[in-house]
Scaffold this active site. Sequence first.
Site: not given
Ligand code: EPU
Length: 361
Positions: A164, A254, A357
């Site tokens: 990012r 995010s 972000e």
């Molecule tokens: N989780 C929770 N509670 C929540 C949200 C997430 O427990 O409310 C846990 C999920 O269960 C999972 C982990 O956190 O085990 C990761 O969640 P998720 O797979 O939704 O991915 P993320 O790390 O929250 C990142 C990116 C997203 C991208 C997804 C998929 C960042 C800041 N965000 O989210 O990017 O779509 O991975 O690759 O790196 C964005 O940048 O705007 C964005 C949406």
Amino acid sequence: MLVEKNVPLQHSNTFGIAARAHALVRVHSEDDVRAVLADPFWGRRPLLVLGGGSNIVLTGDVEPLVLKMEIQGMRVADETPTAWIVEAGAGERWHDLVAWTLDQGLPGLENLALIPGTVGASPVQNIGAYGVELQDRFDSLDAIDLVTGQGFTLDAAQCAFSYRDSVFKHVPAEPLGPRSAAPRGMGLAGRAVITRVRFALPKAWKPEIGYLDIERKRAEAGIERPTARQVFDWVCEIRRAKLPDPEVLGNAGSFFKNPTVTAEQCADIIAREPRIVHYPLADGSIKLAAGWLIDACGWKGKTMGKAGVYERQALVLVNRGDRHSDDASVTGGEVMTLARAIQTSVYERFGIRLEPEPVVV
Ligand code: EPU
């Protein structure tokens, strides 16, 4: 050069914040940028480059001249022995580019489907999702130096991509002399505007299906080796189920980056919170899921003023006001108040500082 005055920006930022631009120029070509820079009045004033407005929080009306990037065009520009080089104008919608490349039979961007925003903004924060980052498919970009008006091209190394992050998120290291050339390799935030981006799409394509959510879809469908179109459809389904549609519920994706901690810090947290979601990185550090940390602090579904935490993904802050109404929409101040309250509670519980972000203007 047409300078529009007092322009509503509510539909130009995905949060739906009802700020206005004091002055705005729509940029359709490199020459439009040069015309602004050569203008005796506007050429000396601060500028704000706006793409799809999907990664920005407007905390008030915008005083700098807004350059609304609307450069269009998508084409196969070149090929190498290993890749197709696709070029797109900065103002094209990112998702339209992903869909267009698939229509041309050129896979490679499918994991990045449905990310809001424009092509020109995509390298700034090195967008990424479901196991693929922009830098994995990046060839080069064209930009214009906002001080000298000169065009230049950067390759991936010069963009200094990381999670990012890129050279476009860092302020220039040296004072901005009026006619000095852009300091290549240093920060270019506020110093350059991206006009075109080229992507290298691999001729020997293979699906990237390692991310847990995609692997689940693959197993459900019982397909061993999906096509790019199938991966595209799965990513669209996953995003629609997990992330709010900005047209309906304003948001900027995010809101915080996933923080990285040392192995010792992580061991310490795991001792207290055995269920914490964490991913070891190649360099020995450990990435934590910010969404999990925020969720664990009880924020999911909470509302403060007209800003809220999305009920299905705690990493996404949403507009609980009316994103289409001038006076009933969330304000940037409300979003930032909520963001600070979240940062404080995550810090107090885990000792981790979450970094926002989006760009706050
Ligand atoms: N989780 C929770 N509670 C929540 C949200 C997430 O427990 O409310 C846990 C999920 O269960 C999972 C982990 O956190 O085990 C990761 O969640 P998720 O797979 O939704 O991915 P993320 O790390 O929250 C990142 C990116 C997203 C991208 C997804 C998929 C960042 C800041 N965000 O989210 O990017 O779509 O991975 O690759 O790196 C964005 O940048 O705007 C964005 C949406």
